[in-house]
Design a protein around this motif. Structure first.
Motif, PDB file in Angstrom:
ATOM      1  N   ARG A 239     -75.898  12.181  -6.893  1.00 59.66           N
ATOM      2  CA  ARG A 239     -74.757  13.043  -6.608  1.00 59.66           C
ATOM      3  C   ARG A 239     -75.220  14.373  -6.030  1.00 59.66           C
ATOM      4  O   ARG A 239     -74.602  14.920  -5.111  1.00 59.66           O
ATOM      5  CB  ARG A 239     -73.938  13.275  -7.885  1.00 59.66           C
ATOM      6  CG  ARG A 239     -72.622  14.002  -7.644  1.00 59.66           C
ATOM      7  CD  ARG A 239     -72.002  14.475  -8.951  1.00 59.66           C
ATOM      8  NE  ARG A 239     -70.634  14.942  -8.789  1.00 59.66           N
ATOM      9  CZ  ARG A 239     -70.302  16.112  -8.256  1.00 59.66           C
ATOM     10  NH1 ARG A 239     -71.245  16.943  -7.818  1.00 59.66           N
ATOM     11  NH2 ARG A 239     -69.026  16.457  -8.160  1.00 59.66           N
ATOM     12  N   PHE A 250     -65.875  15.145  -3.676  1.00 63.73           N
ATOM     13  CA  PHE A 250     -65.916  14.265  -4.842  1.00 63.73           C
ATOM     14  C   PHE A 250     -64.569  14.300  -5.548  1.00 63.73           C
ATOM     15  O   PHE A 250     -64.033  15.379  -5.819  1.00 63.73           O
ATOM     16  CB  PHE A 250     -67.011  14.713  -5.823  1.00 63.73           C
ATOM     17  CG  PHE A 250     -68.404  14.568  -5.297  1.00 63.73           C
ATOM     18  CD1 PHE A 250     -69.137  13.416  -5.528  1.00 63.73           C
ATOM     19  CD2 PHE A 250     -68.990  15.578  -4.552  1.00 63.73           C
ATOM     20  CE1 PHE A 250     -70.415  13.274  -5.042  1.00 63.73           C
ATOM     21  CE2 PHE A 250     -70.270  15.453  -4.058  1.00 63.73           C
ATOM     22  CZ  PHE A 250     -70.990  14.293  -4.300  1.00 63.73           C
ATOM     23  N   MET A 282     -67.307   9.678  -3.549  1.00 61.65           N
ATOM     24  CA  MET A 282     -67.892  10.628  -2.610  1.00 61.65           C
ATOM     25  C   MET A 282     -67.503  10.233  -1.199  1.00 61.65           C
ATOM     26  O   MET A 282     -67.600   9.064  -0.817  1.00 61.65           O
ATOM     27  CB  MET A 282     -69.419  10.612  -2.735  1.00 61.65           C
ATOM     28  CG  MET A 282     -70.130  11.553  -1.758  1.00 61.65           C
ATOM     29  SD  MET A 282     -71.647  10.845  -1.029  1.00 61.65           S
ATOM     30  CE  MET A 282     -70.987   9.997   0.406  1.00 61.65           C
ATOM     31  N   PHE A 350     -70.199   7.166  -7.369  1.00 62.07           N
ATOM     32  CA  PHE A 350     -71.254   7.521  -8.312  1.00 62.07           C
ATOM     33  C   PHE A 350     -70.683   7.357  -9.722  1.00 62.07           C
ATOM     34  O   PHE A 350     -69.622   7.919 -10.026  1.00 62.07           O
ATOM     35  CB  PHE A 350     -71.731   8.960  -8.099  1.00 62.07           C
ATOM     36  CG  PHE A 350     -72.564   9.131  -6.858  1.00 62.07           C
ATOM     37  CD1 PHE A 350     -73.914   8.807  -6.877  1.00 62.07           C
ATOM     38  CD2 PHE A 350     -72.004   9.597  -5.679  1.00 62.07           C
ATOM     39  CE1 PHE A 350     -74.693   8.955  -5.742  1.00 62.07           C
ATOM     40  CE2 PHE A 350     -72.769   9.737  -4.531  1.00 62.07           C
ATOM     41  CZ  PHE A 350     -74.127   9.406  -4.568  1.00 62.07           C
TER      42      PHE A 350
END
Length: 353
Positions: A239, A250, A282, A350
């Motif tokens: 990330r 995000f 993302m 993520f």
């Protein structure tokens, strides 16, 4: 160590105080002849400390450094900076103000062994001045040069003794934007023309991508990812790398079924192979497609005109701000309610921490 490997860094660490986290934490990588490596990261991430350990200005607490097949740090052995086959280019140029351009460049040649004759030194100085595009300025002093010219002379001085490795510590940060953009291409061209391996430290993502063959992204002393500029941008492994390198957006996401993910931006169809069902979505700013939609809860809060494109700041129902870039032909007024779509392949999930 392979003949083409100039630098081998193995499990190198540095801790300045026992009660603090390591400034550099077990970092390992290798650098080959002619390769340009950028160390990229925010202030305090350990990139300059790592560079200084390679140069010999800092002693590691652990690990091993080999330069051109010789151990320069580790196993109880330590080589002082002046005995290492490195050239250093500093942020503030560090030219000798009382010496001419020619004498600044010749400085490292006079102490090099085997010694150069006076004629050889003059020839090498002229050769290097031609290389950096500053022939004719031999008799000037540093204060008579522009910032960009001073930095090129600093690079010329580092290259002149033909070291195995050039180390550059944020070499362009003191220059204005236009000079910085021009010089980053010139630095790459100069280093490539001499087939010299180099490491440069920067916190500027565009600078790293323009100069480097490989980029190492650092955070809190750790090497997060070492990869090509293209792979870093398209396939960030963490990330932090995604956020720092691409300035990505995000938002929280939950899988509804198959490739359908629910977010506060609405329902998105994303063909992303990922094992988790919840996480952070993302997506990069340029991968967003905007279209007016009166039913959407997301609105255009700000708009910047950047010449070739617009950069939009969008506000979601929760008050979160996300950003999108579109070409200049797409113009949406502030206050417009918009629907977001994401280009295929332009997103990743993520897992939630």
């Amino acid at each position: 160590m392979s003949d083409s490997v100039i630098l081998q860094v193995s499990e190198v660490s540095k801790q300045f105080h026992p009660n603090q986290l390591p400034a550099v934490n077990k970092v390992s990588f290798e650098l080959r002849k002619g390769e340009l490596l950028g160390l990229l990261g925010p202030s305090g991430c350990g990139k300059t400390t790592l560079l200084r350990m390679i140069a010999g200005f800092e002693k590691p607490n652990g690990g091993r450094i080999e330069l051109a097949g010789q151990v320069v740090s580790g196993d109880g052995f330590w080589v002082v900076p002046e005995k290492r086959q490195t050239g250093m280019v500093f942020q503030d140029y560090a030219l000798f103000p009382h010496l001419t351009v020619a004498d600044n460049i010749a400085f490292g040649l006079k102490s090099k062994k085997p010694r150069f004759s006076r004629g050889e030194i003059l020839h090498r100085v002229q050769e290097i001045l031609n290389l950096v595009g500053l022939a004719g300025l031999e008799k000037r002093y540093p204060h008579q040069l522009s910032g960009g010219q001073q930095q090129r002379i600093a690079l010329a001085r580092a290259i002149a003794p033909q070291p195995e490795l050039i180390l550059l510590d944020e070499p362009l940060s003191n220059l204005d934007v236009q000079v910085r953009e021009r010089l980053r291409h010139e630095i790459r061209t100069i280093l490539k023309s001499t087939n010299t391996a180099a490491i440069f430290v920067t916190h500027d993502q565009q600078e790293a991508m323009a100069i480097a063959d490989t980029i190492g992204v650092m955070q809190r002393g750790n090497l997060e990812q070492l990869d090509t500029p293209e792979n870093l941008y398209v396939q960030p492994q963490s990330r932090f790398v995604a956020e720092f390198v691409t300035q990505a957006n995000f938002v929280d996401a939950t899988r509804e079924k198959d490739n359908i993910w629910m977010t506060e931006l609405g329902e998105l169809e994303l063909n992303i192979p990922v094992a988790c069902d919840t996480g952070e979505l993302m997506f990069r700013q340029e991968d967003v497609i905007l279209s007016p939609d009166e039913q959407s809860p997301t609105i255009v809060q700000e708009r910047e005109f950047l010449g070739r494109e617009y950069r939009y700041c969008l506000q979601t129902p929760s008050g979160k701000r996300v950003h999108a870039r579109t070409n200049a032909s797409t113009q949406l007024p502030i206050g417009t309610k918009v629907k977001l779509s994401i280009c295929p392949g332009g997103a990743r999930i993520f897992p939630a921490a």
